[in-house]
Design a protein around this motif. Structure first.
Motif, PDB file in Angstrom:
ATOM      1  N   ALA A   1      -1.876   6.290  -2.238  1.00  0.00           N
ATOM      2  CA  ALA A   1      -2.381   5.976  -0.899  1.00  0.00           C
ATOM      3  C   ALA A   1      -3.013   4.593  -0.911  1.00  0.00           C
ATOM      4  O   ALA A   1      -3.818   4.269  -1.783  1.00  0.00           O
ATOM      5  CB  ALA A   1      -3.414   7.008  -0.474  1.00  0.00           C
ATOM      6  N   ALA A   2      -2.628   3.784   0.052  1.00  0.00           N
ATOM      7  CA  ALA A   2      -3.223   2.456   0.208  1.00  0.00           C
ATOM      8  C   ALA A   2      -4.590   2.597   0.882  1.00  0.00           C
ATOM      9  O   ALA A   2      -4.962   3.675   1.340  1.00  0.00           O
ATOM     10  CB  ALA A   2      -2.300   1.580   1.041  1.00  0.00           C
ATOM     11  N   HIS A   3      -5.318   1.508   0.978  1.00  0.00           N
ATOM     12  CA  HIS A   3      -6.652   1.545   1.577  1.00  0.00           C
ATOM     13  C   HIS A   3      -6.626   2.017   3.026  1.00  0.00           C
ATOM     14  O   HIS A   3      -7.601   2.567   3.515  1.00  0.00           O
ATOM     15  CB  HIS A   3      -7.321   0.172   1.477  1.00  0.00           C
ATOM     16  CG  HIS A   3      -6.720  -0.858   2.369  1.00  0.00           C
ATOM     17  ND1 HIS A   3      -5.532  -1.500   2.068  1.00  0.00           N
ATOM     18  CD2 HIS A   3      -7.115  -1.334   3.567  1.00  0.00           C
ATOM     19  CE1 HIS A   3      -5.242  -2.329   3.045  1.00  0.00           C
ATOM     20  NE2 HIS A   3      -6.177  -2.261   3.963  1.00  0.00           N
ATOM     21  N   ASP A   4      -5.506   1.816   3.709  1.00  0.00           N
ATOM     22  CA  ASP A   4      -5.405   2.228   5.110  1.00  0.00           C
ATOM     23  C   ASP A   4      -4.810   3.624   5.271  1.00  0.00           C
ATOM     24  O   ASP A   4      -4.588   4.088   6.375  1.00  0.00           O
ATOM     25  CB  ASP A   4      -4.577   1.216   5.907  1.00  0.00           C
ATOM     26  CG  ASP A   4      -3.187   1.015   5.338  1.00  0.00           C
ATOM     27  OD1 ASP A   4      -2.824   1.693   4.352  1.00  0.00           O
ATOM     28  OD2 ASP A   4      -2.455   0.169   5.866  1.00  0.00           O
ATOM     29  N   GLY A   5      -4.559   4.294   4.144  1.00  0.00           N
ATOM     30  CA  GLY A   5      -4.028   5.650   4.182  1.00  0.00           C
ATOM     31  C   GLY A   5      -2.516   5.735   4.134  1.00  0.00           C
ATOM     32  O   GLY A   5      -1.965   6.810   3.956  1.00  0.00           O
ATOM     33  N   ASP A   6      -1.843   4.599   4.315  1.00  0.00           N
ATOM     34  CA  ASP A   6      -0.380   4.586   4.206  1.00  0.00           C
ATOM     35  C   ASP A   6       0.024   4.711   2.744  1.00  0.00           C
ATOM     36  O   ASP A   6      -0.726   4.352   1.848  1.00  0.00           O
ATOM     37  CB  ASP A   6       0.199   3.282   4.779  1.00  0.00           C
ATOM     38  CG  ASP A   6       0.092   3.214   6.286  1.00  0.00           C
ATOM     39  OD1 ASP A   6      -0.063   4.275   6.925  1.00  0.00           O
ATOM     40  OD2 ASP A   6       0.180   2.094   6.826  1.00  0.00           O
ATOM     41  N   ALA A   7       1.230   5.192   2.528  1.00  0.00           N
ATOM     42  CA  ALA A   7       1.738   5.298   1.160  1.00  0.00           C
ATOM     43  C   ALA A   7       2.185   3.929   0.666  1.00  0.00           C
ATOM     44  O   ALA A   7       2.664   3.096   1.439  1.00  0.00           O
ATOM     45  CB  ALA A   7       2.901   6.269   1.109  1.00  0.00           C
ATOM     46  N   GLU A   8       1.983   3.703  -0.611  1.00  0.00           N
ATOM     47  CA  GLU A   8       2.506   2.506  -1.251  1.00  0.00           C
ATOM     48  C   GLU A   8       3.058   2.902  -2.611  1.00  0.00           C
ATOM     49  O   GLU A   8       2.747   3.977  -3.126  1.00  0.00           O
ATOM     50  CB  GLU A   8       1.454   1.418  -1.381  1.00  0.00           C
ATOM     51  CG  GLU A   8       0.268   1.763  -2.246  1.00  0.00           C
ATOM     52  CD  GLU A   8      -0.799   0.679  -2.253  1.00  0.00           C
ATOM     53  OE1 GLU A   8      -0.735  -0.272  -1.455  1.00  0.00           O
ATOM     54  OE2 GLU A   8      -1.714   0.788  -3.071  1.00  0.00           O
ATOM     55  N   LEU A   9       3.889   2.051  -3.146  1.00  0.00           N
ATOM     56  CA  LEU A   9       4.503   2.318  -4.435  1.00  0.00           C
ATOM     57  C   LEU A   9       3.761   1.498  -5.486  1.00  0.00           C
ATOM     58  O   LEU A   9       3.630   0.281  -5.347  1.00  0.00           O
ATOM     59  CB  LEU A   9       5.976   1.909  -4.388  1.00  0.00           C
ATOM     60  CG  LEU A   9       6.917   2.528  -5.388  1.00  0.00           C
ATOM     61  CD1 LEU A   9       6.933   4.050  -5.268  1.00  0.00           C
ATOM     62  CD2 LEU A   9       8.323   1.980  -5.183  1.00  0.00           C
TER      63      LEU A   9
END
Length: 88
Positions: free
Chosen positions: A13-21
């Motif tokens: 999870a990225a800082h904004d809640g979106d998924a990241e790889l």
């Protein structure tokens, strides 16, 4: 031979809640670097490696990661900062 290759990949999870790889690059000397890719860069990397899952990226050269990051940043080229950052 590539100077570095992908040795591990995981979704986070990225800082904004979106998924990241999260991609771990391993260099010839055994050192490692962790690189975070946003959704756009992750999709670009998967496509350029013809991978159908994150695990399919393992062994790919660091150049593919670099190119995915460049493609991700260039999608904002010429767009005013407030249009893509959520600023006013």
């Amino acid at each position: 031979m590539s100077l570095a290759v992908i040795r591990d990949v995981r979704v986070a999870a990225a800082h904004d809640g979106d998924a990241e790889l999260m991609v771990t690059l391993e260099y010839e000397n055994g050192g490692t670097s962790l690189v975070a890719l946003d959704e756009y860069a992750a999709r670009t990397l998967l496509e350029s490696c013809a991978a159908t899952s994150p695990e399919g990226l393992i062994g790919a050269g660091w150049e593919k990661v670099r190119d995915a990051l460049v493609a991700s940043s260039q999608r904002y080229a010429g767009v005013p900062a407030q249009e893509h950052s959520g600023g006013e």
